[in-house]
Each structure stands twice: as structure tokens, then as C-alpha cells.
Enzyme design. Structure first.
Site, PDB file in Angstrom:
ATOM      1  N   LEU A  85       0.857  -1.193   0.000  1.00  0.00           N
ATOM      2  CA  LEU A  85       0.000   0.000   0.000  1.00  0.00           C
ATOM      3  C   LEU A  85       0.890   1.238   0.000  1.00  0.00           C
ATOM      4  CD1 LEU A  85      -2.772   1.414   0.341  1.00  0.00           C
ATOM      5  CD2 LEU A  85      -2.533   1.082   2.811  1.00  0.00           C
ATOM      6  N   VAL A 103       4.601  -1.160   3.170  1.00  0.00           N
ATOM      7  CA  VAL A 103       4.283   0.226   2.855  1.00  0.00           C
ATOM      8  C   VAL A 103       5.184   0.669   1.705  1.00  0.00           C
ATOM      9  CG1 VAL A 103       4.141   2.590   3.704  1.00  0.00           C
ATOM     10  CG2 VAL A 103       3.598   0.685   5.237  1.00  0.00           C
ATOM     11  N   LYS A 104       4.565   1.234   0.669  1.00  0.00           N
ATOM     12  CA  LYS A 104       5.337   1.670  -0.500  1.00  0.00           C
ATOM     13  C   LYS A 104       5.777   3.122  -0.340  1.00  0.00           C
ATOM     14  CE  LYS A 104       4.317   0.094  -4.839  1.00  0.00           C
ATOM     15  NZ  LYS A 104       3.445  -0.212  -5.997  1.00  0.00           N
ATOM     16  N   ILE A 105       7.070   3.335  -0.533  1.00  0.00           N
ATOM     17  CA  ILE A 105       7.654   4.680  -0.450  1.00  0.00           C
ATOM     18  C   ILE A 105       8.436   4.928  -1.734  1.00  0.00           C
ATOM     19  CG2 ILE A 105       9.316   6.146   0.780  1.00  0.00           C
ATOM     20  CD1 ILE A 105       8.667   4.566   3.325  1.00  0.00           C
TER      21      ILE A 105
END
Length: 368
Positions: free
Chosen positions: A110, A141-143
């Protein structure tokens, strides 16, 4: 596990197959569970464009939107509630895969709000909020790998959170991403976190590199001999960098503490140019300890007619570097290419997020 020979061959070559798509319909229809059992899918990635497309099918979300409208939820809160809910439910679908693979696969990604791509502190805060909101150990978690994203990656991993680093286009930036990952593990250790619980992938974008460089080559010469060579060479050079970094003393010290290597993930593997084989970014990039996240059309094409020939990536650094030397000699400004692709990538996700905001605002208004 799948009986499909092509998908089996890909898995046996060391590739984890993830689906680059997510929607409420996929979860509720049982399609996602079916892809696990029949198509060897062991993870899911999402992004703002995927959610914008999912939410445009209003019927799938009407009940949830009506409930949130009745509560007086804002547009931002509604998006947060819907996306985290979809990801949480998808994570539950993949929970068995997560447990069977010891936490390596069974991951659902996400992304942080793309409007924060150039703000380190807000990216960190958002990543921590998403981790808490989804509350599943198999979340990633997508960064984005922007310059502001790099220190955010370190800080978020330092909090014991698994991270999917996205929008990587150049080997130079990828090396910075791996450094940020190692620094994050060192910070996590100092903070008392179990390193074995932290998983990370580095999403290296493939087809967009060919699209941009081919366009520039076409402007020079029709049918240029270097057409279609850049993306695969770029990914192979990235893999060589991965092999270098994860053989260092710095990495080995972390490995001894239980840490797991950040795997290269091939993203943007749907073929844009119809003159190329629709499975080329699967066939040519099979390698141990990699992930290939595919749109469903590429997954089905792979199952139907892929030509998986084992590891075609290892040991290809010299010939891949030659491709880049040839591109530079032909007048392609590679620094400009990668800068453009990163800027364009962030812009596209921002645009999708704006479309998502507009769609949800309209749905909330209708629900009222």
C-alpha cells in the site's frame, strides 16, 4: 500450487510472482484466492492508479461509501478507510502464503499519498499511520525512491516496518536505495526490533525505460539498432549491483542478526510496445531472489506462452554495460532519461490520486 508449466518454471527459477492489481471485486469474488492456488501468485502490489481504477467501479464500494457518507467522513478519510480495508482483507487472503514462506512472500503493498513524495517527515508519518491502520504483519508500505524518500525509507524500516521502495529507474538511485535499506536495518537493530520480521523489496521499473529511450532513438533513426535493449540491460545491471551490495561485510553483519536481503522487484513489466513479445520482461529477467509484479494480462500471457529459460540475468553485467555505453555514444542523455522518468512517475501517481479524490467526492455526494 499451480500445475501450469510456465508459472512453475518461473517460480523454480527463483522468481516470486506478484499481481500488480487490487480491488474489492477481486477479494469478494474469490478471484484473489484463486490466483494463489491456480496461478502461483504469492503477493500483491497496489498503487494510486490501481485504486483510482478500482474506485471508478462505484457498485463495488457503494455500501462502504454510503456508510462513510452517513458518518460525515471527509474525502481523504473515505479513501484511507477504503484502501486500508481492501489491503487488510487482501493481506488476510495471503496470510497462509505469508506463514508458509516464513514471511518472505504473502505480502500486500500500500503506497503513501504520492503528494508527499518530496516531503521526508510527512512520508514517514504517513507510512507509520498506514502500518497501524492496516495492522497486518504481511503489509508492505510503498515509499517512492525520490531524494526525499531515501531518508524516509531508513526511518520507516528503523521503526520495524516492511517497505516496498517504488519508482526506481536508475542503477545509481537503486544503490542509494540499498544503502537506505541497510541504514534502516542498523537503526531498527538499535531500536530493538527483530530484524527477521522486516521484509523489503526494491521496485525497479522496466518497460517505461524502453518506452522513453525508444522514443528518443526513433527521433534519431527509424528502426534504430539499440531499440528495445535498454530496459533489460538496466535491470541486469541493477541485479549485478544487488549481488555486490549483498555480499559486503556490512550486509553480512546484519544477516548474522537475522536480517533478510532486500529483493529486486521488476515492476512495470507489462509490455507497452506491441512489436515486442508480451512476456519479454518476464522471460528475460528470471533470476534467483527476485519478484516480478505483473498486471493480470501479463500473468495470463506468461501462463499461456512464456519462454522461461532459467536465470538470464546473472553474469550479464559486462554486456549490459556495453548497451549503455552504446546508448551514450549514440547521443542518449541517460541522466536526463532517468530524471524525466522519476518526475513523470511521481506526476502520474499524483494525477491518479487527484482522480481518486474527485471520484470519491462525487460518490460521497451521491450517497448523501
Amino acid at each position: 500450487m499451480t500445475t501450469n508449466a510456465n508459472l512453475k518454471a518461473l517460480t523454480e527459477a527463483g522468481v516470486s510472482i506478484w499481481l500488480d492489481d487490487l480491488s474489492r471485486q477481486r477479494i469478494s469474488s474469490g478471484n484473489l484466492a484463486q490466483l494463489i492456488t491456480e496461478q502461483a501468485v504469492v503477493g500483491v502490489t497496489s498503487n494510486p492508479t490501481i485504486f483510482a481504477n478500482a474506485l471508478s467501479n462505484a457498485a463495488d464500494y457503494s455500501e462502504k461509501v454510503a456508510e462513510l457518507a452517513a458518518r460525515g467522513a471527509s474525502v481523504d478519510d473515505t479513501i484511507r478507510e477504503i484502501t486500508t480495508s481492501d489491503v487488510r482483507d487482501a493481506a488476510d487472503v495471503f496470510r497462509n502464503v505469508y506463514e508458509q514462506t516464513g514471511g518472505v512472500d504473502g505480502r500486500v503493498s500500500l503506497e503513501v499519498d504520492p503528494r508527499l513524495a518530496h516531503d521526508t517527515d510527512k512520508t514517514v508519518a504517513e507510512a507509520i499511520d498506514l502500518w497501524k491502520a492496516v495492522d497486518r504483519p504481511n503489509l508492505m508500505v510503498k515509499i517512492p525512491a525520490t531524494l526525499a524518500g531515501l531518508p524516509a525509507i531508513t526511518k520507516v524500516i528503523g521503526e520495524g516496518i516492511s517497505v516496498n521502495v517504488t519508482l526506481i529507474f536508475s542503477v545509481e538511485r537503486y544503490e542509494q536505495v540499498m544503502d537506505a535499506f541497510l541504514a534502516g536495518l542498523e537503526l531498527a537493530k538499535a531500536n530493538g526490533h527483530d530484524l527477521a520480521s522486516i521484509e523489503s523489496v526494491a521496485s525497479f521499473f522496466v518497460s517505461r525505460v524502453d518506452t522513453e529511450i525508444d522514443k528518443r532513438l526513433d527521433a534519431m533513426q527509424e528502426g534504430h539498432p539499440l531499440r528495445g535493449k535498454a530496459a533489460i540491460a538496466n535491470a541486469r545491471l541493477a541485479y549485478a549491483a544487488y549481488e555486490r551490495v549483498f555480499a559486503t561485510d556490512r550486509w553480512n553483519a546484519l544477516k548474522a542478526e537475522g536480517a533478510r536481503a532486500q529483493r529486486p522487484l521488476w515492476a512495470s513489466t507489462g509490455v507497452k510496445d506491441k512489436s515486442y513479445s508480451d512476456t519479454r520482461y518476464v522471460d528475460e529477467l528470471a533470476a534467483p531472489n527476485t519478484v516480478n509484479t505483473m498486471p493480470e494480462s501479463t500473468l495470463q500471457a506468461t501462463a499461456d506462452h512464456a519462454d522461461v529459460r532459467g536465470d538470464l540475468v546473472s553474469g550479464k553485467a559486462a554486456e549490459s554495460q556495453q548497451v549503455f555505453d552504446d546508448l551514450a555514444a549514440a547521443g542518449i542523455d541517460l541522466d536526463d532519461v532517468f530524471k524525466h522518468l522519476e518526475t513523470d512517475g511521481v506526476d502520474k501517481f499524483e494525477k491518479s490520486w487527484t482522480e481518486l479524490l474527485d471520484t470519491v467526492a462525487e460518490q460521497l455526494e451521491q450517497a448523501k
